[in-house]
Design a protein around this motif. Structure first.
Motif, PDB file in Angstrom:
ATOM      1  N   TYR A  33       9.095   4.924  12.921  1.00 34.57           N
ATOM      2  CA  TYR A  33       9.255   5.007  11.466  1.00 34.57           C
ATOM      3  C   TYR A  33       8.388   6.140  10.919  1.00 34.57           C
ATOM      4  O   TYR A  33       7.275   6.372  11.404  1.00 34.57           O
ATOM      5  CB  TYR A  33       8.784   3.712  10.796  1.00 34.57           C
ATOM      6  CG  TYR A  33       9.378   2.434  11.320  1.00 34.57           C
ATOM      7  CD1 TYR A  33       8.972   1.887  12.533  1.00 34.57           C
ATOM      8  CD2 TYR A  33      10.332   1.730  10.580  1.00 34.57           C
ATOM      9  CE1 TYR A  33       9.511   0.697  13.006  1.00 34.57           C
ATOM     10  CE2 TYR A  33      10.859   0.530  11.044  1.00 34.57           C
ATOM     11  CZ  TYR A  33      10.440   0.033  12.253  1.00 34.57           C
ATOM     12  OH  TYR A  33      10.962  -1.150  12.717  1.00 34.57           O
ATOM     13  N   LEU A  91       2.757   9.242   7.358  1.00 38.91           N
ATOM     14  CA  LEU A  91       2.377   8.270   8.370  1.00 38.91           C
ATOM     15  C   LEU A  91       3.546   7.982   9.296  1.00 38.91           C
ATOM     16  O   LEU A  91       4.683   7.845   8.844  1.00 38.91           O
ATOM     17  CB  LEU A  91       1.931   6.961   7.719  1.00 38.91           C
ATOM     18  CG  LEU A  91       0.627   6.992   6.927  1.00 38.91           C
ATOM     19  CD1 LEU A  91       0.469   5.729   6.110  1.00 38.91           C
ATOM     20  CD2 LEU A  91      -0.565   7.151   7.854  1.00 38.91           C
ATOM     21  N   SER A  95       7.033   0.533  16.997  1.00 37.79           N
ATOM     22  CA  SER A  95       6.992  -0.890  17.322  1.00 37.79           C
ATOM     23  C   SER A  95       7.981  -1.190  18.434  1.00 37.79           C
ATOM     24  O   SER A  95       8.877  -0.397  18.723  1.00 37.79           O
ATOM     25  CB  SER A  95       7.313  -1.747  16.089  1.00 37.79           C
ATOM     26  OG  SER A  95       8.689  -1.715  15.795  1.00 37.79           O
ATOM     27  N   GLN A 103       4.263  -3.271  13.438  1.00 37.94           N
ATOM     28  CA  GLN A 103       4.195  -1.829  13.597  1.00 37.94           C
ATOM     29  C   GLN A 103       2.765  -1.411  13.937  1.00 37.94           C
ATOM     30  O   GLN A 103       1.801  -2.046  13.501  1.00 37.94           O
ATOM     31  CB  GLN A 103       4.609  -1.122  12.313  1.00 37.94           C
ATOM     32  CG  GLN A 103       6.053  -1.288  11.963  1.00 37.94           C
ATOM     33  CD  GLN A 103       6.361  -0.713  10.598  1.00 37.94           C
ATOM     34  OE1 GLN A 103       5.662  -0.970   9.641  1.00 37.94           O
ATOM     35  NE2 GLN A 103       7.418   0.072  10.506  1.00 37.94           N
ATOM     36  N   PHE A 105       0.409   2.023  13.555  1.00 39.32           N
ATOM     37  CA  PHE A 105       0.409   3.265  12.795  1.00 39.32           C
ATOM     38  C   PHE A 105      -0.517   4.308  13.405  1.00 39.32           C
ATOM     39  O   PHE A 105      -1.586   3.981  13.951  1.00 39.32           O
ATOM     40  CB  PHE A 105      -0.060   2.998  11.358  1.00 39.32           C
ATOM     41  CG  PHE A 105       0.980   2.377  10.492  1.00 39.32           C
ATOM     42  CD1 PHE A 105       1.245   1.017  10.552  1.00 39.32           C
ATOM     43  CD2 PHE A 105       1.715   3.147   9.597  1.00 39.32           C
ATOM     44  CE1 PHE A 105       2.221   0.433   9.752  1.00 39.32           C
ATOM     45  CE2 PHE A 105       2.677   2.568   8.789  1.00 39.32           C
ATOM     46  CZ  PHE A 105       2.935   1.211   8.870  1.00 39.32           C
ATOM     47  N   GLY A 106      -0.115   5.570  13.245  1.00 44.77           N
ATOM     48  CA  GLY A 106      -1.023   6.671  13.479  1.00 44.77           C
ATOM     49  C   GLY A 106      -1.903   6.878  12.252  1.00 44.77           C
ATOM     50  O   GLY A 106      -1.734   6.205  11.229  1.00 44.77           O
ATOM     51  N   ASP A 107      -2.842   7.810  12.365  1.00 41.72           N
ATOM     52  CA  ASP A 107      -3.758   8.068  11.253  1.00 41.72           C
ATOM     53  C   ASP A 107      -3.184   9.041  10.231  1.00 41.72           C
ATOM     54  O   ASP A 107      -3.837   9.331   9.226  1.00 41.72           O
ATOM     55  CB  ASP A 107      -5.095   8.592  11.776  1.00 41.72           C
ATOM     56  CG  ASP A 107      -5.938   7.488  12.386  1.00 41.72           C
ATOM     57  OD1 ASP A 107      -6.814   7.792  13.215  1.00 41.72           O
ATOM     58  OD2 ASP A 107      -5.708   6.301  12.037  1.00 41.72           O
TER      59      ASP A 107
ATOM     60  N   TYR B  36      -1.585  -5.938   6.801  1.00 43.41           N
ATOM     61  CA  TYR B  36      -2.217  -4.750   7.343  1.00 43.41           C
ATOM     62  C   TYR B  36      -3.393  -4.369   6.448  1.00 43.41           C
ATOM     63  O   TYR B  36      -3.393  -4.634   5.248  1.00 43.41           O
ATOM     64  CB  TYR B  36      -1.244  -3.567   7.371  1.00 43.41           C
ATOM     65  CG  TYR B  36      -0.088  -3.730   8.324  1.00 43.41           C
ATOM     66  CD1 TYR B  36       1.061  -4.407   7.940  1.00 43.41           C
ATOM     67  CD2 TYR B  36      -0.134  -3.190   9.604  1.00 43.41           C
ATOM     68  CE1 TYR B  36       2.134  -4.553   8.813  1.00 43.41           C
ATOM     69  CE2 TYR B  36       0.935  -3.328  10.482  1.00 43.41           C
ATOM     70  CZ  TYR B  36       2.053  -4.009  10.070  1.00 43.41           C
ATOM     71  OH  TYR B  36       3.113  -4.144  10.937  1.00 43.41           O
ATOM     72  N   ARG B  42      -7.359   6.701   7.248  1.00 44.14           N
ATOM     73  CA  ARG B  42      -6.838   6.082   8.460  1.00 44.14           C
ATOM     74  C   ARG B  42      -5.444   5.543   8.204  1.00 44.14           C
ATOM     75  O   ARG B  42      -5.012   5.364   7.058  1.00 44.14           O
ATOM     76  CB  ARG B  42      -7.743   4.934   8.929  1.00 44.14           C
ATOM     77  CG  ARG B  42      -9.174   5.326   9.227  1.00 44.14           C
ATOM     78  CD  ARG B  42      -9.272   6.329  10.382  1.00 44.14           C
ATOM     79  NE  ARG B  42      -8.670   5.853  11.610  1.00 44.14           N
ATOM     80  CZ  ARG B  42      -9.299   5.095  12.500  1.00 44.14           C
ATOM     81  NH1 ARG B  42     -10.541   4.716  12.296  1.00 44.14           N
ATOM     82  NH2 ARG B  42      -8.678   4.716  13.613  1.00 44.14           N
ATOM     83  N   GLY B  43      -4.713   5.272   9.300  1.00 42.15           N
ATOM     84  CA  GLY B  43      -3.440   4.596   9.170  1.00 42.15           C
ATOM     85  C   GLY B  43      -3.628   3.107   8.930  1.00 42.15           C
ATOM     86  O   GLY B  43      -4.749   2.610   8.879  1.00 42.15           O
ATOM     87  N   LEU B  44      -2.503   2.408   8.760  1.00 42.00           N
ATOM     88  CA  LEU B  44      -2.565   0.965   8.568  1.00 42.00           C
ATOM     89  C   LEU B  44      -2.871   0.290   9.907  1.00 42.00           C
ATOM     90  O   LEU B  44      -2.377   0.696  10.955  1.00 42.00           O
ATOM     91  CB  LEU B  44      -1.232   0.439   8.022  1.00 42.00           C
ATOM     92  CG  LEU B  44      -1.009   0.565   6.525  1.00 42.00           C
ATOM     93  CD1 LEU B  44      -0.857   2.010   6.102  1.00 42.00           C
ATOM     94  CD2 LEU B  44       0.215  -0.249   6.097  1.00 42.00           C
ATOM     95  N   PHE B 102      10.931  -2.841   7.837  1.00 47.71           N
ATOM     96  CA  PHE B 102       9.772  -3.494   7.252  1.00 47.71           C
ATOM     97  C   PHE B 102       9.769  -3.182   5.757  1.00 47.71           C
ATOM     98  O   PHE B 102      10.011  -2.048   5.358  1.00 47.71           O
ATOM     99  CB  PHE B 102       8.473  -2.963   7.869  1.00 47.71           C
ATOM    100  CG  PHE B 102       8.198  -3.462   9.246  1.00 47.71           C
ATOM    101  CD1 PHE B 102       8.822  -2.892  10.342  1.00 47.71           C
ATOM    102  CD2 PHE B 102       7.291  -4.489   9.461  1.00 47.71           C
ATOM    103  CE1 PHE B 102       8.560  -3.337  11.631  1.00 47.71           C
ATOM    104  CE2 PHE B 102       7.022  -4.949  10.738  1.00 47.71           C
ATOM    105  CZ  PHE B 102       7.650  -4.381  11.822  1.00 47.71           C
TER     106      PHE B 102
END
Lengths: 114, 114
Positions: A33, A91, A95, A103, A105-107, B36, B42-44, B102
């Motif tokens: 995503y 972002l 998943s 999910q 997540f990246g940063d 989350y 930062r990401g989630l 989501f």
């Protein structure tokens, strides 16, 4: 183990230039995503890839935005002819395909358009 | 249509006091619910999820959430807040009949006051 990796972490570019943002998902995750997040705000869905199925592009804000996912792994989000309103954090998340999985997540990539 | 609501943009709580971050949802089928947390730049980060079974779900960092089907709510709770809990919190839902997507709430900014 490795999480979701995004590059670059920061990108500054001039209005009108094209940019490419990269996402490397967790190995074995079939769903990927892309979201956009303005400063301190919620998530805006952009596009979703699931395995070999046609991507859900319903969130892309204009035809300047496109994304690819090669070999079911790495994804690239491309923004053409960038505008100042494109400035945001982009972002990526991946998943497993089963619905009870969260999910990861990246940063993010912080994109600034001058 | 599936949706998630987080009615409070901002929650302030004193350190050591219990905290609650509210979330309500709307789905057509049985929901899969997630919380989350997002720290600055930062990401989630996944905290916990409800799939089925016990209505009280325990997650990371001492957080828990209570699923209430009649009120369609999934509030996040912690018995004793820490200053380090200060962050942005997102509730999300996945519909078992629409497992691809989501749906995120708009986020709640939690500030724990020393």
């Amino acid at each position: 183990g490795a999480g979701v990796s995004q590059s670059p972490s920061n990108k500054v570019t001039e209005k009108g230039k094209d940019v490419e943002l990269r996402c490397d998902p967790i190995s074995g995750h079939t769903a990927l995503y892309w979201y956009r997040q303005s400063l301190g705000q919620g998530l805006e869905f952009l596009i979703y890839f699931q395995g070999n199925s046609a991507p859900d592009k319903s969130g892309l804000p204009s035809d300047r935005f496109s994304a690819e996912r090669t070999g079911g792994s790495v994804s690239t989000l491309t923004i053409q002819r960038t505008q100042q309103e494109d400035s945001a954090v982009y972002l990526c998340a991946s998943s497993l395909s089963t619905v009870n999985q969260p999910q990861h997540f990246g940063d993010g990539t912080r994109l600034s358009i001058l | 249509a599936q949706s998630v609501a987080q009615p409070e943009d901002q929650v302030n709580v004193a350190e050591g006091n219990p905290l609650t971050v509210k979330c309500t949802y709307s789905v057509s089928g049985n929901p899969y619910l997630f919380w989350y947390v997002q720290y600055p730049n930062r990401g989630l980060q996944f905290l916990l999820k409800y799939i089925t079974g016990d209505n009280l779900v325990k997650g990371s960092y001492g957080f828990e959430a209570e699923f209430n089907k009649s009120q369609t709510s999934f509030h996040l709770k912690k018995p004793s807040a820490l200053v380090s809990d200060s962050a942005l919190y997102f509730c999300a839902v996945r519909d078992m009949y629409d497992g691809n997507q989501f749906y995120f709430g708009t986020g709640t900014s939690l500030t724990v006051i020393p």
